[in-house]
Design a protein around this motif. Structure first.
Motif, short mmCIF file in Angstrom:
data_model
loop_
_atom_site.label_atom_id
_atom_site.label_comp_id
_atom_site.label_asym_id
_atom_site.label_seq_id
_atom_site.Cartn_x
_atom_site.Cartn_y
_atom_site.Cartn_z
N ARG A 99 37.90 41.52 33.44
CA ARG A 99 38.38 41.70 34.81
C ARG A 99 37.71 42.83 35.58
O ARG A 99 38.09 43.11 36.71
CB ARG A 99 39.90 41.91 34.82
N ALA A 103 49.13 33.96 38.75
CA ALA A 103 49.37 35.23 39.47
C ALA A 103 48.05 35.94 39.76
O ALA A 103 47.88 36.55 40.82
CB ALA A 103 50.28 36.13 38.66
N GLU A 104 47.10 35.85 38.83
CA GLU A 104 45.81 36.50 39.05
C GLU A 104 45.04 35.80 40.16
O GLU A 104 44.38 36.42 40.99
CB GLU A 104 44.99 36.51 37.76
N ARG A 107 42.35 30.39 35.67
CA ARG A 107 42.93 31.73 35.50
C ARG A 107 44.45 31.68 35.69
O ARG A 107 44.96 30.80 36.38
CB ARG A 107 42.31 32.68 36.53
N PRO A 108 45.18 32.63 35.13
CA PRO A 108 46.64 32.63 35.34
C PRO A 108 46.96 32.61 36.83
O PRO A 108 46.26 33.23 37.64
CB PRO A 108 47.08 33.96 34.71
N THR A 122 45.23 47.98 44.73
CA THR A 122 45.35 46.78 45.58
C THR A 122 45.48 45.53 44.72
O THR A 122 46.27 44.63 45.02
CB THR A 122 44.11 46.65 46.49
N LEU A 123 44.69 45.48 43.64
CA LEU A 123 44.74 44.30 42.77
C LEU A 123 46.16 44.09 42.24
O LEU A 123 46.71 42.99 42.31
CB LEU A 123 43.75 44.47 41.62
N SER A 175 48.49 43.02 44.98
CA SER A 175 48.28 41.63 45.40
C SER A 175 48.89 40.65 44.41
O SER A 175 49.39 39.60 44.80
CB SER A 175 46.79 41.34 45.58
N GLU A 176 48.87 41.01 43.14
CA GLU A 176 49.42 40.08 42.14
C GLU A 176 50.93 40.15 42.05
O GLU A 176 51.58 39.20 41.62
CB GLU A 176 48.79 40.34 40.77
N ARG A 203 46.38 33.98 42.62
CA ARG A 203 47.06 34.27 43.89
C ARG A 203 46.67 35.67 44.39
O ARG A 203 46.38 35.86 45.58
CB ARG A 203 48.58 34.20 43.72
N GLY A 204 46.62 36.63 43.48
CA GLY A 204 46.22 37.98 43.87
C GLY A 204 44.83 37.99 44.48
O GLY A 204 44.59 38.60 45.52
N ALA A 205 43.91 37.28 43.84
CA ALA A 205 42.52 37.25 44.34
C ALA A 205 42.47 36.60 45.72
O ALA A 205 41.74 37.06 46.60
CB ALA A 205 41.64 36.49 43.36
N LEU A 251 44.97 36.47 47.96
CA LEU A 251 45.59 37.36 48.94
C LEU A 251 44.69 38.55 49.27
O LEU A 251 44.68 39.04 50.40
CB LEU A 251 46.97 37.84 48.46
N ARG A 252 43.91 39.00 48.30
CA ARG A 252 42.97 40.10 48.59
C ARG A 252 41.91 39.64 49.59
O ARG A 252 41.47 40.41 50.45
CB ARG A 252 42.34 40.64 47.30
N TRP A 293 37.94 30.26 39.11
CA TRP A 293 39.33 30.71 39.23
C TRP A 293 40.38 29.70 38.82
O TRP A 293 41.53 30.07 38.56
CB TRP A 293 39.60 31.16 40.68
#
Ligand SMILES: Cc1cc2nc3c(=O)[nH]c(=O)nc-3n(C[C@H](O)[C@H](O)[C@H](O)COP(=O)(O)OP(=O)(O)OC[C@H]3O[C@@H](n4cnc5c(N)ncnc54)[C@H](O)[C@@H]3O)c2cc1C
Lengths: 468, 162
Positions: B28, A373-374, A370-371, B150-151, B154-155, A376-378, A380-381, A367
């Motif tokens: 992805r 934002a991507e 990776r960008p 959700t993905l 979240s982003e 951070r999204g992962a 937070l999930r 990770w």
């Protein structure tokens, strides 16, 4: 003055003189400096960064609140850091938050209390693994792991190979990797079996032998307590006490020595000292220009002690909402999840809410590039799997990637691959002429931890004073 | 030869362009497609004629390696891929279709239709097999679209969208 001395002095005109130069204002260097000043030495501490604390770093949450993005936990048997913090007036508090922990396996979340994750498949195996590790670690001398019976055999394989040889299967190896993900910034396949068993043997003190349970434990273990005001405050208080002796933004580039002393060349000028304590990570030390060179074995050792790959990911919320749902904010997430371990990192007085997760080892490798934002999204999930979808409603999100730090180069500590300890380990703390070594990686107890750093600083100061 | 078409529809709470960007990334799929454990080979943003590969979970603990070829791209509308490696399913075609819709409170959202077409040879046994696998496939498709939702959420969180 003899001829050689006057030549050396002439060479070093313009450099400041002091009894001892300490390189690195992390806990190890600052502790060493404190001891030396107490013994009446003149000391200059040269620090590369524009701040003290090294791997300890407070993140400002506003309103005088902080949360840590470097080392933070302390616990029983870490007597040296606990005593030092007390001496400089930094209090501790219980890290664990009441409530249930969440165990996430294959996308399914289960709440539990106590120390044992609710996993019928992994548990029996985990029990066997802990027993085997306990037996094997008990045979390791924390001060000389290379003297362990079968040292060469154990150092000839990775920890994962050793675990699997002991009939420990995938589930338990994954559970151990869950711990190593933050403890090594890596996994069992990165480290030698001897190194890993030795590492466990260091989770104690002179009277309490190290155990895996103490290393992985929250209450009563290494994750028992935290510092009020953040761990970096301990370093800041030490620096205040040193009263002008700490020089910031002074990266040391070159260390030359002759029979009369040592010249230390830094971006903030040169110093001439009788002796030097180098208190920087081993790999970083090997990148200083040495004149004369380090003994080749010691240099090879330092090159073979790189830090793992570790990032801390911190999400800030208006309040720790998960506590109302009876959750502790702690989560253990099985293989495949970017975050493997997470904690409630809310400041002691209860706000704002902070969740902190480790992105380490294999997951970091997947990770980190990776960008943002991507990533951070992962992250937070993962948090949402543990505390629910309100995890997405952040007011702030912060990452601290220790691999991107020039003066640390990874985290949290050194991890030795097969062959390193038995072939080079004995060179670890050997003084190099007038140069002595300190740092968390030089300690026989709590190696790689704050306590190890403080211990090593004291040991190095004592060794230096002893040679005088 | 039994031919099957399984279709599920969901609304993704994000503008079409954002949804399109995510579904176009062949690296992805493991982040939102249910049953995709890992993308083992990819070519970044989907390009017609190129392939990508996945490791997938099939029934129960079984795993399979699949290879997909991108067949059609109609930007912001439609994407068709064909896949191999799902035996006993054959001639597997995966279609995503998108349509912008307004949410009741006026936000730009996206209706997504997820369709999988396949054949199962094996005659009556094929019918039986499909009666076992189709409900799981449908559930997986619904989960995938929920995961996609959700993905994206979240982003985009913390950026003031909510
Ligand atoms: C993410 C993370 C989590 C951790 N969690 C915990 C935890 O919960 N509990 C725990 O006990 N430990 C933890 N640790 C480990 C702990 O932080 C360290 O063991 C300890 O802080 C090390 O102190 P040190 O003084 O030995 O080294 P450092 O803190 O690395 O200090 C070395 C100093 O030397 C400076 N330096 C480097 N090169 C030069 C140079 N050429 N010239 C001048 N200065 C130089 C550096 O800038 C730095 O300030 C964690 C570490 C990390 C990264």
């Amino acid at each position: 003055m003899t001829d050689t001395q006057s030549t050396a002095a002439a060479d070093h005109r313009g450099s400041r003189t002091t009894d001892v130069v300490v390189i690195g204002a992390g806990l190890a260097g600052l502790t060493a400096a404190r001891e030396l000043v107490a013994a009446g030495k003149s000391v200059a501490v040269l620090e590369a960064r524009d701040r003290v604390g090294g791997r300890l770093l407070n993140h400002d949450l506003g309103d005088g609140q902080v949360t840590e993005v470097g080392g933070q936990f302390v616990g029983p048997t870490q007597d040296h850091i606990l005593a030092l913090a007390k001496e400089v007036g930094v209090a501790t508090y219980q890290a664990a938050v009441p409530g249930e922990t969440v165990y996430v396996n294959d996308g399914r979340a289960k709440r539990f209390t106590g120390h044992t994750p609710p996993d019928l498949f992994a548990l029996p195996d985990m029990g066997i693994a802990l027993a085997r590790i306990g037996q094997a670690a008990a045979k390791v001398n924390p001060a000389a792991p290379w003297q362990t019976p079968d040292a060469r055999e154990l150092d000839g394989m990775t920890y994962e190979t050793w675990l699997r040889k002991a009939e420990i299967t995938g589930d338990a190896v994954d559970m151990i990797n869950l711990f190593l993900n933050s403890a090594y910034g890596g996994e069992a396949r990165d480290a030698s079996a001897l190194f890993s068993l030795w590492y466990v043997s260091t989770f104690g003190n002179e009277t309490n032998p190290g155990t895996m349970e103490r290393g992985t434990g929250t209450t009563g273990g290494a994750q028992d307590s935290r510092f009020v005001g953040g761990s970096q405050l301990v370093a800041q208080r030490l620096a205040e006490e040193l009263d002008g002796r700490v020089h910031l933004s002074a990266p040391v580039r070159r260390i030359s020595q002759d029979s009369t002393g040592v010249t230390v060349v830094s971006d903030a000028g040169d110093w001439r000292a009788d002796r030097v304590i180098v208190a920087v990570p081993p790999l970083v030390a090997s990148r200083i220009v040495w004149d004369p060179l380090l003994p080749a074995q010691q240099d090879q050792l330092f090159q073979r002690l790189p830090f793992g790959t570790l990032m801390k990911c911190v999400a800030v919320y208006d309040k720790p909402f998960w506590r109302e749902d009876g959750l502790s904010g702690m989560g253990l997430l099985r293989g495949g999840s970017p975050i493997r371990e997470m904690f409630d990192n809310t400041p002691p007085d209860g706000g704002p809410g902070v969740l902190m997760g480790f992105l380490g080892g294999k997951e970091w490798r997947k990770w980190a590039h990776r960008p943002a934002a991507e990533r951070r999204g992962a992250v937070l999930r993962c948090f949402a799997q543990v505390v629910g979808d309100r995890a997405f409603d952040t007011i702030d999100y912060v990452e601290q990637d220790w691999t991107a730090e020039q003066w640390t180069q990874g985290g949290p500590t050194s991890v030795a691959a097969p062959g390193v300890l038995t072939d080079f380990g004995q060179w670890m703390g050997r003084p190099h002429g007038h140069v002595h070594w300190a740092g968390a990686e030089f300690s026989p107890y709590w190696n790689g931890y704050m306590d190890g750093a403080v211990r090593s600083g004291r040991t190095a100061a004592a060794e230096l004073l002893d040679r005088d | 030869m039994n031919h099957y078409v399984v279709t599920e529809t969901a609304v993704i709470d994000a503008p079409l362009g954002r949804v399109w960007d995510v579904i176009s990334r062949t690296d992805r799929y493991a982040e939102w497609v249910a049953g995709a454990i890992e993308v083992t080979d990819h070519h970044g943003v989907a390009t017609v004629g190129k392939t990508y590969a996945e490791r997938n979970r099939t029934l129960g603990p079984l795993k399979t390696d699949s290879v997909w070829t991108v067949r059609e791209i109609e930007p912001l509308k439609r994407r068709v891929d064909t896949g191999t490696g799902f035996a006993p399913l054959q001639d597997v075609t995966n279609t995503f279709e998108f349509r912008p819709v307004q949410s009741p409170d006026g936000r730009d959202t996206t209706e997504m239709t997820y369709q999988v077409e396949y054949t199962i040879p094996l005659g009556p046994l094929g019918l039986l097999l499909d009666s076992i696998q189709q409900p799981a496939m449908r559930a997986g498709m619904r989960t995938s679209m929920a995961n996609l939702n959700t993905l994206i959420r979240s982003e985009d969180s913390g950026t003031g969208r909510r």
